[in-house]
Design a protein around this motif. Sequence first.
Motif, short mmCIF file in Angstrom:
data_model
loop_
_atom_site.label_atom_id
_atom_site.label_comp_id
_atom_site.label_asym_id
_atom_site.label_seq_id
_atom_site.Cartn_x
_atom_site.Cartn_y
_atom_site.Cartn_z
N PRO A 193 29.94 -2.94 1.45
CA PRO A 193 31.02 -3.85 1.05
C PRO A 193 31.94 -3.23 0.00
O PRO A 193 31.95 -3.63 -1.17
CB PRO A 193 30.26 -5.06 0.51
CG PRO A 193 29.00 -4.48 -0.04
CD PRO A 193 28.66 -3.33 0.87
N VAL A 194 32.70 -2.21 0.40
CA VAL A 194 33.63 -1.55 -0.52
C VAL A 194 34.98 -1.42 0.16
O VAL A 194 35.12 -1.56 1.36
CB VAL A 194 33.11 -0.13 -0.91
CG1 VAL A 194 31.82 -0.24 -1.71
CG2 VAL A 194 32.91 0.75 0.30
N VAL A 195 35.99 -1.14 -0.65
CA VAL A 195 37.34 -0.92 -0.14
C VAL A 195 37.73 0.49 -0.53
O VAL A 195 37.65 0.84 -1.71
CB VAL A 195 38.33 -1.95 -0.73
CG1 VAL A 195 39.74 -1.66 -0.28
CG2 VAL A 195 37.92 -3.37 -0.35
N PRO A 196 38.13 1.34 0.41
CA PRO A 196 38.20 1.09 1.85
C PRO A 196 36.81 0.98 2.45
O PRO A 196 35.83 1.46 1.86
CB PRO A 196 38.94 2.31 2.39
CG PRO A 196 38.67 3.40 1.41
CD PRO A 196 38.51 2.71 0.08
N PRO A 197 36.72 0.38 3.65
CA PRO A 197 35.41 0.20 4.28
C PRO A 197 34.69 1.53 4.48
O PRO A 197 35.31 2.56 4.71
CB PRO A 197 35.74 -0.44 5.62
CG PRO A 197 37.10 -0.99 5.46
CD PRO A 197 37.80 -0.15 4.44
N ARG A 198 33.38 1.49 4.38
CA ARG A 198 32.58 2.70 4.57
C ARG A 198 31.36 2.31 5.40
O ARG A 198 30.77 1.25 5.20
CB ARG A 198 32.13 3.25 3.22
CG ARG A 198 31.34 4.53 3.32
CD ARG A 198 31.09 5.11 1.93
NE ARG A 198 30.25 4.24 1.12
CZ ARG A 198 28.99 4.51 0.80
NH1 ARG A 198 28.42 5.62 1.20
NH2 ARG A 198 28.30 3.68 0.05
N VAL A 199 31.02 3.19 6.33
CA VAL A 199 29.87 2.95 7.20
C VAL A 199 28.98 4.18 7.14
O VAL A 199 29.46 5.31 7.16
CB VAL A 199 30.32 2.70 8.66
CG1 VAL A 199 29.14 2.51 9.57
CG2 VAL A 199 31.25 1.49 8.72
N GLY A 200 27.68 3.97 7.06
CA GLY A 200 26.73 5.08 7.08
C GLY A 200 26.09 5.22 8.45
O GLY A 200 25.85 4.23 9.15
N TYR A 201 25.87 6.46 8.87
CA TYR A 201 25.27 6.74 10.16
C TYR A 201 24.06 7.64 9.97
O TYR A 201 24.02 8.44 9.04
CB TYR A 201 26.26 7.44 11.10
CG TYR A 201 27.43 6.58 11.48
CD1 TYR A 201 27.34 5.73 12.58
CD2 TYR A 201 28.61 6.62 10.77
CE1 TYR A 201 28.42 4.94 12.95
CE2 TYR A 201 29.69 5.82 11.12
CZ TYR A 201 29.59 4.99 12.22
OH TYR A 201 30.64 4.21 12.58
N ALA A 202 23.11 7.55 10.87
CA ALA A 202 21.94 8.44 10.86
C ALA A 202 21.50 8.65 12.31
O ALA A 202 21.66 7.77 13.15
CB ALA A 202 20.80 7.82 10.06
N LEU A 203 20.97 9.83 12.57
CA LEU A 203 20.44 10.10 13.90
C LEU A 203 19.15 9.33 14.13
O LEU A 203 18.33 9.21 13.23
CB LEU A 203 20.15 11.59 14.07
CG LEU A 203 21.34 12.52 14.26
CD1 LEU A 203 20.88 13.97 14.27
CD2 LEU A 203 22.07 12.19 15.55
N SER A 204 18.98 8.88 15.34
CA SER A 204 17.72 8.25 15.73
C SER A 204 16.69 9.36 15.97
O SER A 204 17.05 10.54 16.07
CB SER A 204 17.92 7.44 17.01
OG SER A 204 18.20 8.33 18.09
N PRO A 205 15.42 9.00 16.08
CA PRO A 205 14.43 10.02 16.42
C PRO A 205 14.78 10.76 17.73
O PRO A 205 14.62 11.97 17.82
CB PRO A 205 13.13 9.22 16.56
CG PRO A 205 13.32 8.07 15.60
CD PRO A 205 14.78 7.71 15.76
N LEU A 206 15.29 10.03 18.71
CA LEU A 206 15.69 10.67 19.96
C LEU A 206 16.85 11.64 19.73
O LEU A 206 16.86 12.76 20.25
CB LEU A 206 16.08 9.62 21.00
CG LEU A 206 16.48 10.14 22.37
CD1 LEU A 206 15.33 10.92 23.01
CD2 LEU A 206 16.90 8.98 23.27
#
Length: 49
Positions: free
Chosen positions: A3-16
């Motif tokens: 919940p910040v401005v500008p929007p930020r999204v975190g990603y991570a690899l799945s085990p696969l």
Amino acid sequence: MHPVVPPRVGYALSPLGRTLLDTVGSLLDWSLEHIDDIDAAREAYDTRS
């Protein structure tokens, strides 16, 4: 999502997804080893009539 401005999204690899790391790393190694040939092929393609 954070919940910040500008929007930020975190990603991570799945085990696969992590099972592909060695394969993708090999492809990266190959491309770095052959970068001059790749550049020459691109230039030859771009200058075709």
